[in-house]
Design a protein around this motif. Structure first.
Motif, PDB file in Angstrom:
ATOM      1  N   UNK A   1       0.829  -1.207   0.000  1.00 32.73           N
ATOM      2  CA  UNK A   1       0.000   0.000   0.000  1.00 32.73           C
ATOM      3  C   UNK A   1       0.864   1.258   0.000  1.00 32.73           C
ATOM      4  N   UNK A   2       1.929   1.259   0.816  1.00 32.98           N
ATOM      5  CA  UNK A   2       2.804   2.429   0.865  1.00 32.98           C
ATOM      6  C   UNK A   2       3.549   2.614  -0.460  1.00 32.98           C
ATOM      7  N   UNK A   3       3.942   1.514  -1.076  1.00 31.42           N
ATOM      8  CA  UNK A   3       4.622   1.607  -2.371  1.00 31.42           C
ATOM      9  C   UNK A   3       3.703   2.214  -3.418  1.00 31.42           C
ATOM     10  N   UNK A   4       2.451   1.801  -3.460  1.00 32.11           N
ATOM     11  CA  UNK A   4       1.496   2.359  -4.422  1.00 32.11           C
ATOM     12  C   UNK A   4       1.224   3.838  -4.127  1.00 32.11           C
TER      13      UNK A   4
ATOM     14  N   UNK B   1       2.097   7.016  -6.716  1.00 31.27           N
ATOM     15  CA  UNK B   1       1.153   8.059  -7.130  1.00 31.27           C
ATOM     16  C   UNK B   1       1.718   9.442  -6.795  1.00 31.27           C
ATOM     17  N   UNK B   2       2.382   9.569  -5.643  1.00 31.21           N
ATOM     18  CA  UNK B   2       3.017  10.836  -5.258  1.00 31.21           C
ATOM     19  C   UNK B   2       4.086  11.233  -6.268  1.00 31.21           C
TER      20      UNK B   2
ATOM     21  N   UNK C   1       1.858  18.947  -0.817  1.00 37.13           N
ATOM     22  CA  UNK C   1       1.068  17.861  -0.232  1.00 37.13           C
ATOM     23  C   UNK C   1      -0.402  18.255  -0.172  1.00 37.13           C
ATOM     24  N   UNK C   2      -0.679  19.528   0.140  1.00 45.22           N
ATOM     25  CA  UNK C   2      -2.059  20.017   0.119  1.00 45.22           C
ATOM     26  C   UNK C   2      -2.660  19.858  -1.283  1.00 45.22           C
TER      27      UNK C   2
ATOM     28  N   UNK D   1      -4.836   7.834   3.887  1.00 44.57           N
ATOM     29  CA  UNK D   1      -3.828   6.773   3.919  1.00 44.57           C
ATOM     30  C   UNK D   1      -2.640   7.130   3.037  1.00 44.57           C
ATOM     31  N   UNK D   2      -2.921   7.684   1.841  1.00 45.71           N
ATOM     32  CA  UNK D   2      -1.838   8.097   0.944  1.00 45.71           C
ATOM     33  C   UNK D   2      -1.031   9.240   1.555  1.00 45.71           C
TER      34      UNK D   2
END
Length: 362
Positions: free
Chosen positions: A48-51, A55-56, A75-76, A109-110
């Motif tokens: 999940x963190x890798x995905x 995306x980031x 980030x906002x 979560x992202x």
């Protein structure tokens, strides 16, 4: 850019890496995911963190911003883009179906993945480490330690976080559960559905169950966390949990062994018996394929996790103490149980008013 499953270090045999368009691993992200692997986080958590970080990176590339030059303002913007993926500064006419693309919980979560990544970089003196958290006075409802109240408390929180709407978990009625069970064509399928309903176990916990975990004398099953399940079945708990079960469930298990399982040489309780692959452990895909068939037969649109929600809600409605419910649901703390299932609907309120005689006294 994509996420690939790779061999991990230490105890974990499975981890993930982010790969760019040229097929090269993004090293700085890989360093962070390697730390998560060494800390023995669940492979599902690492994936999940890798995905999220993939995306980031896609978002930053769209803005033309280097990974180490990103700021809290970016980030906002990322949070807004996740909800409605329109290029930053872009304008277009509003459409009737113009709804947010992701739920607030998914976005949060992202965002947590991004903040934790930059907290990791801060220990190297890189990135926006000084801006990854802000301190505020503690408020009612915050998780507090056993020294709370001795001195003025404070809480560190993420700078960017969307407000989530707390929803009551979807449950099934007794009649709906019975229709689903009656729609099962095989004892294996009925045992799987019954076990999730009567114990509240997760699909991964059920699929990882071995015959040694079923104790017919003590009338218990033991949900054990294992990293070597060939069907990649996983549960969230770190420690084995012994769960009491009713005799009727054990009788169904015995009938399944004598009628369908037979002399198969396999340790797993739930196996694929009719797909031509021999006695192989049942997979997540096989369960979802079964659920689709049961949906059509029973005429009920359900998901396997609803059995868990139904079981948990029934426990609390019956007055089972929160710490006992948390133990049965293999939650790490009673706070998790309370946050997810500590809800009341109209029927619960009416029952309590009638039980206390409040309406009759007025």
């Amino acid at each position: 850019m994509r996420v690939r499953r790779v061999v991990g270090s230490g105890k974990r045999q499975e981890t993930y890496a982010v790969v760019d368009d040229d097929g090269q691993v993004v090293e700085i992200v890989d360093d962070y995911l390697a730390v998560c692997t060494d800390r023995e986080y669940s492979p599902n958590t690492i994936r999940a963190r890798a995905h999220d970080l993939k995306i980031w990176l896609v978002f930053l590339r769209m803005l033309g911003i280097d990974l180490l030059e990103a700021t809290p303002e970016h980030v906002d913007q990322f949070a807004g883009w996740l909800r409605r993926p329109i290029p930053a500064g872009g304008l277009r006419a509003v459409e009737a179906d113009d709804l947010p693309g992701r739920e607030a919980s998914t976005v949060n979560r992202a965002l947590d993945s991004v903040w934790m990544f930059y907290e990791f970089l801060a220990r190297r003196g890189l990135g926006m480490g000084l801006h990854t958290g802000r301190v505020r006075p503690a408020r009612t409802g915050d998780h507090r330690g056993f020294l709370a109240g001795i001195a003025a408390g404070s809480v560190t929180e993420r700078p960017t976080r969307l407000k989530e709407t707390k929803r009551r978990p979807s449950t099934l009625t007794d009649s709906e559960v019975q229709r689903i069970l009656d729609s099962c064509a095989h004892l294996r399928d009925r045992l799987l559905m019954s076990m999730m309903f009567e114990t509240g176990c997760r699909v991964g916990q059920a699929l990882g169950l071995r015959h040694e975990d079923v104790n017919t004398d003590q009338r218990t099953i033991t949900l054990r966390p294992r990293d070597n399940n060939v069907n990649r079945a996983r549960g969230k708990s770190r420690d084995p949990k012994q769960i009491p079960v009713r005799q009727t469930l054990l009788e169904l298990y015995t009938d399944y062994l004598f009628t369908e399982y037979g002399e198969l040489d396999c340790d797993y309780v739930f196996v694929s018996l009719w797909d031509g692959n021999g006695a192989t452990p049942m997979s997540y895909w096989a369960v979802m394929s079964l659920v689709k068939r049961l949906r059509r037969r029973a005429g009920i649109d359900f998901h396997p996790h609803q059995f868990r929600h139904t079981h948990a809600t029934a426990l609390l409605r019956a007055g089972v103490r929160l710490e006992v419910a948390a133990e049965l649901l293999t939650h790490s703390s009673t706070r998790t149980t309370s946050d997810i299932y500590g809800h009341l609907d109209t029927d619960d309120v009416v029952d309590e008013l009638e039980r206390t005689g409040f309406w009759g006294a007025r």
